[in-house]
Design a protein around this motif. Structure first.
Motif, PDB file in Angstrom:
ATOM      1  N   LEU A   1      51.506  32.151  42.988  1.00  0.00           N
ATOM      2  CA  LEU A   1      50.358  32.744  43.633  1.00  0.00           C
ATOM      3  C   LEU A   1      49.354  31.471  43.982  1.00  0.00           C
ATOM      4  CD1 LEU A   1      48.918  35.282  41.115  1.00  0.00           C
ATOM      5  CD2 LEU A   1      50.536  35.845  42.995  1.00  0.00           C
ATOM      6  N   SER A   2      48.395  31.770  45.075  1.00  0.00           N
ATOM      7  CA  SER A   2      47.731  30.696  45.346  1.00  0.00           C
ATOM      8  C   SER A   2      46.847  30.149  44.449  1.00  0.00           C
ATOM      9  CB  SER A   2      46.742  31.321  46.605  1.00  0.00           C
ATOM     10  OG  SER A   2      45.717  30.435  47.025  1.00  0.00           O
ATOM     11  N   SER A   3      46.750  28.874  44.414  1.00  0.00           N
ATOM     12  CA  SER A   3      45.915  28.197  43.329  1.00  0.00           C
ATOM     13  C   SER A   3      44.399  28.754  43.172  1.00  0.00           C
ATOM     14  CB  SER A   3      45.966  26.809  43.630  1.00  0.00           C
ATOM     15  OG  SER A   3      45.346  26.434  44.713  1.00  0.00           O
ATOM     16  N   MET A   4      43.999  29.208  44.297  1.00  0.00           N
ATOM     17  CA  MET A   4      42.501  30.004  44.191  1.00  0.00           C
ATOM     18  C   MET A   4      42.472  31.353  43.625  1.00  0.00           C
ATOM     19  SD  MET A   4      40.896  27.385  45.313  1.00  0.00           S
ATOM     20  CE  MET A   4      39.326  28.003  45.743  1.00  0.00           C
ATOM     21  N   ALA A   5      43.406  32.013  43.523  1.00  0.00           N
ATOM     22  CA  ALA A   5      43.639  33.340  43.042  1.00  0.00           C
ATOM     23  C   ALA A   5      42.951  33.612  41.705  1.00  0.00           C
ATOM     24  CB  ALA A   5      45.008  34.040  43.179  1.00  0.00           C
ATOM     25  N   ALA A   6      42.159  34.595  41.444  1.00  0.00           N
ATOM     26  CA  ALA A   6      41.834  34.725  39.777  1.00  0.00           C
ATOM     27  C   ALA A   6      42.878  35.862  39.588  1.00  0.00           C
ATOM     28  CB  ALA A   6      40.443  35.266  39.943  1.00  0.00           C
ATOM     29  N   THR A   7      44.001  35.499  38.620  1.00  0.00           N
ATOM     30  CA  THR A   7      44.840  36.269  37.990  1.00  0.00           C
ATOM     31  C   THR A   7      44.223  37.320  37.275  1.00  0.00           C
ATOM     32  OG1 THR A   7      44.950  34.896  35.991  1.00  0.00           O
ATOM     33  CG2 THR A   7      46.410  34.412  37.655  1.00  0.00           C
ATOM     34  N   SER A   8      43.041  37.448  36.588  1.00  0.00           N
ATOM     35  CA  SER A   8      42.446  38.750  35.924  1.00  0.00           C
ATOM     36  C   SER A   8      42.418  39.680  37.145  1.00  0.00           C
ATOM     37  CB  SER A   8      41.280  38.350  35.162  1.00  0.00           C
ATOM     38  OG  SER A   8      40.428  37.627  36.075  1.00  0.00           O
ATOM     39  N   GLU A   9      41.581  39.160  38.236  1.00  0.00           N
ATOM     40  CA  GLU A   9      41.234  40.243  39.394  1.00  0.00           C
ATOM     41  C   GLU A   9      42.532  40.685  40.007  1.00  0.00           C
ATOM     42  OE1 GLU A   9      38.566  38.265  41.981  1.00  0.00           O
ATOM     43  OE2 GLU A   9      37.022  37.803  40.708  1.00  0.00           O
ATOM     44  N   VAL A  10      43.436  39.781  40.318  1.00  0.00           N
ATOM     45  CA  VAL A  10      44.710  40.252  40.779  1.00  0.00           C
ATOM     46  C   VAL A  10      45.438  41.199  39.840  1.00  0.00           C
ATOM     47  CG1 VAL A  10      47.003  39.402  41.148  1.00  0.00           C
ATOM     48  CG2 VAL A  10      45.292  37.829  41.743  1.00  0.00           C
ATOM     49  N   CYS A  11      45.310  41.261  38.430  1.00  0.00           N
ATOM     50  CA  CYS A  11      45.995  42.012  37.768  1.00  0.00           C
ATOM     51  C   CYS A  11      45.207  43.377  37.966  1.00  0.00           C
ATOM     52  CB  CYS A  11      45.800  41.589  36.155  1.00  0.00           C
ATOM     53  SG  CYS A  11      47.093  40.409  35.707  1.00  0.00           S
ATOM     54  N   ASN A  12      43.746  43.405  38.125  1.00  0.00           N
ATOM     55  CA  ASN A  12      43.177  44.690  38.128  1.00  0.00           C
ATOM     56  C   ASN A  12      43.654  45.280  39.545  1.00  0.00           C
ATOM     57  OD1 ASN A  12      41.717  44.556  35.658  1.00  0.00           O
ATOM     58  ND2 ASN A  12      40.051  43.374  36.782  1.00  0.00           N
ATOM     59  N   GLU A  13      43.803  44.439  40.596  1.00  0.00           N
ATOM     60  CA  GLU A  13      44.068  44.955  41.804  1.00  0.00           C
ATOM     61  C   GLU A  13      45.519  45.820  41.947  1.00  0.00           C
ATOM     62  OE1 GLU A  13      42.706  45.147  44.791  1.00  0.00           O
ATOM     63  OE2 GLU A  13      40.957  44.168  44.312  1.00  0.00           O
ATOM     64  N   LEU A  14      46.466  44.982  41.179  1.00  0.00           N
ATOM     65  CA  LEU A  14      47.855  45.496  41.048  1.00  0.00           C
ATOM     66  C   LEU A  14      48.089  46.600  40.212  1.00  0.00           C
ATOM     67  CD1 LEU A  14      49.840  42.039  40.725  1.00  0.00           C
ATOM     68  CD2 LEU A  14      49.619  43.554  42.781  1.00  0.00           C
ATOM     69  N   GLY A  15      46.975  46.995  39.028  1.00  0.00           N
ATOM     70  CA  GLY A  15      47.411  47.896  38.081  1.00  0.00           C
ATOM     71  C   GLY A  15      48.037  47.420  36.995  1.00  0.00           C
ATOM     72  N   ALA A  16      48.260  45.949  36.967  1.00  0.00           N
ATOM     73  CA  ALA A  16      49.296  45.309  35.966  1.00  0.00           C
ATOM     74  C   ALA A  16      48.590  45.161  34.539  1.00  0.00           C
ATOM     75  CB  ALA A  16      49.776  44.141  36.437  1.00  0.00           C
ATOM     76  N   THR A  17      49.426  45.176  33.499  1.00  0.00           N
ATOM     77  CA  THR A  17      48.832  45.186  32.123  1.00  0.00           C
ATOM     78  C   THR A  17      49.424  43.623  31.628  1.00  0.00           C
ATOM     79  OG1 THR A  17      48.928  47.322  31.806  1.00  0.00           O
ATOM     80  CG2 THR A  17      48.682  45.970  29.714  1.00  0.00           C
ATOM     81  N   PRO A  18      48.282  42.598  31.210  1.00  0.00           N
ATOM     82  CA  PRO A  18      48.776  41.418  30.754  1.00  0.00           C
ATOM     83  C   PRO A  18      49.593  41.739  29.306  1.00  0.00           C
ATOM     84  CG  PRO A  18      46.675  41.270  31.499  1.00  0.00           C
ATOM     85  CD  PRO A  18      46.953  42.738  31.722  1.00  0.00           C
ATOM     86  N   VAL A  19      50.475  41.081  29.298  1.00  0.00           N
ATOM     87  CA  VAL A  19      51.453  41.569  27.844  1.00  0.00           C
ATOM     88  C   VAL A  19      51.828  40.048  27.159  1.00  0.00           C
ATOM     89  CG1 VAL A  19      52.279  43.405  28.413  1.00  0.00           C
ATOM     90  CG2 VAL A  19      53.282  41.528  29.023  1.00  0.00           C
ATOM     91  N   GLU A  20      52.052  40.025  25.722  1.00  0.00           N
ATOM     92  CA  GLU A  20      52.584  38.834  25.318  1.00  0.00           C
ATOM     93  C   GLU A  20      53.943  38.874  25.227  1.00  0.00           C
ATOM     94  OE1 GLU A  20      50.714  36.458  23.654  1.00  0.00           O
ATOM     95  OE2 GLU A  20      48.695  37.459  24.539  1.00  0.00           O
TER      96      GLU A  20
END
Length: 371
Positions: free
Chosen positions: A294-313
């Motif tokens: 991803l672009s270095s400027m992207a906020a991954t938390s916002e990206v996850c929300n846009e994608l509907g992706a769930t952060p996992v361990e």
């Protein structure tokens, strides 16, 4: 440490294995005898640092070769090459020269990279280095000794990593082109000073040819395979990794949903790793995890929300990668409607996959890169 020899048992072999060196370097079958005493001493130090080798210096010139490896009561003449340091690029040059020899070749070096040892071993060339690594394969003899991996000196001044890698990729993507420093720097978005240092390094490694002098001096890639191996050996990323899970029934469906979501969110990206390589050069039947820069400027938390992706361990099917700059996105290409890392970046990224990335990257190199 592992050593083996046939047909004699190891307990009978060690006392009778010797290298009787005459210290002549052979280049294209032409003996060069004016080797400095200091360099000869360094070669002896390397040889004598291996406890399993008994080294005997012999001043007599023998037309059969530079050295004789004795085992089982038989002398096998070999051609020797002495080097202070052998990188992957230097190993390619040695392989080319060894094809001119009429006898086995053994390389002795104070320092040798792991990639160089693999290249030499694959070409049937023996190697002995100052870190205690020995690889010899001769008729009736197989010897493997694993030494330390810690180098005795700092790595090369201009390491082919980070922004320096942009210069490498530009040259690999246009192998027929001759480059001036300023043109290459502009193409890569780096300073002329950095481009010049990288080119000087590549000259020293013997992978570029030069034409002209001064401001008109141009460089052209002369050994792309050697440069690719050298870059793969030296390049290191330290990305921020965010594993996530994206609901999808198949890998292709997941990749399409991922990339469509990133484009909808106006996030610059480049699909990479085994999942991307498998779309270009299918080889693996299943790729459970897709990696994307991803672009270095992207906020991954916002990206996850846009994608509907769930952060996992654990158990992710997507890993979001970010570096401090956008170098991983350089020279990306559009493949099957998806932004994908350029084929050389893709090769290097895939090669580091600890699952079956090595197999997929080798297949990509054979089928797409071609050298």
């Amino acid at each position: 440490m592992c050593s083996s020899v046939a047909p004699r048992a190891c307990k009978d072999w060690l006392p009778i294995f010797t290298i009787s060196a005459r210290f002549t370097i052979v280049v294209n079958k032409v003996p060069i005898v004016n080797v400095s005493l200091e360099f000869e001493a360094e070669a002896l130090r390397v040889l004598r640092s291996i406890p399993e080798l008994a080294v005997t210096v012999n001043d007599e010139r023998d037309p059969r070769g530079d050295a004789a490896i004795r085992y089982g009561g038989v002398d096998i003449p070999v051609a020797l090459e002495f080097k202070t340091r052998v990188s992957s690029a230097a190993a390619h040059q040695i392989v080319h020269r060894a094809q001119q020899h009429e006898m086995p070749t053994v390389v002795i070096a104070a320092e040798m990279t792991g990639g160089a040892r693999e290249i030499l071993d694959g070409a049937g060339i023996g190697s002995i280095d100052g870190l205690g690594n020995v690889r010899l394969a001769l008729p009736g003899l197989l010897m493997r000794i694993s030494g330390t991996t810690r180098p005795r000196r700092p790595t090369a001044p201009t390491r082919l990593s980070g922004k320096s890698s942009l210069v490498v990729q530009a040259m690999l993507l246009d192998v027929e082109r001759s480059w001036h420093v300023s043109t290459l720097a502009q193409r890569c978005g780096v300073s002329a000073g950095l481009a010049h240092r990288v080119l000087r390094r590549l000259e020293d490694e013997g992978v570029v040819a030069t034409d002209g002098a001064g401001p008109r001096k141009a460089r052209r890639l002369s050994n792309p395979a050697a440069l690719l191996d050298l870059w793969a050996e030296e390049h290191r990323d330290r990305p921020t990794r965010r594993p996530v899970f994206l609901l999808a029934q198949t890998t292709d469906q997941m990749i399409d949903r991922l990339c469509e979501g990133l484009e909808t969110a106006a996030v610059d990206y480049a699909l990479t790793g085994a999942a991307a390589a498998a779309r270009i050069a299918p080889f693996l039947t299943s790729v459970p995890v897709a990696e994307v820069w991803l672009s270095s400027m992207a906020a991954t938390s916002e990206v996850c929300n846009e994608l509907g992706a769930t952060p996992v361990e654990s158990g992710p099917n997507v890993v979001l990668l970010q570096e401090r700059d956008d170098a991983p996105l350089a020279f990306r290409t559009r493949e099957n409607g998806v932004w994908t890392a350029n084929v050389f970046r893709l090769y290097v990224d895939t090669r580091r996959d600890t699952q079956r990335g090595r197999e997929q990257s080798d297949h990509l190199r054979r089928e797409v890169i071609g050298f």
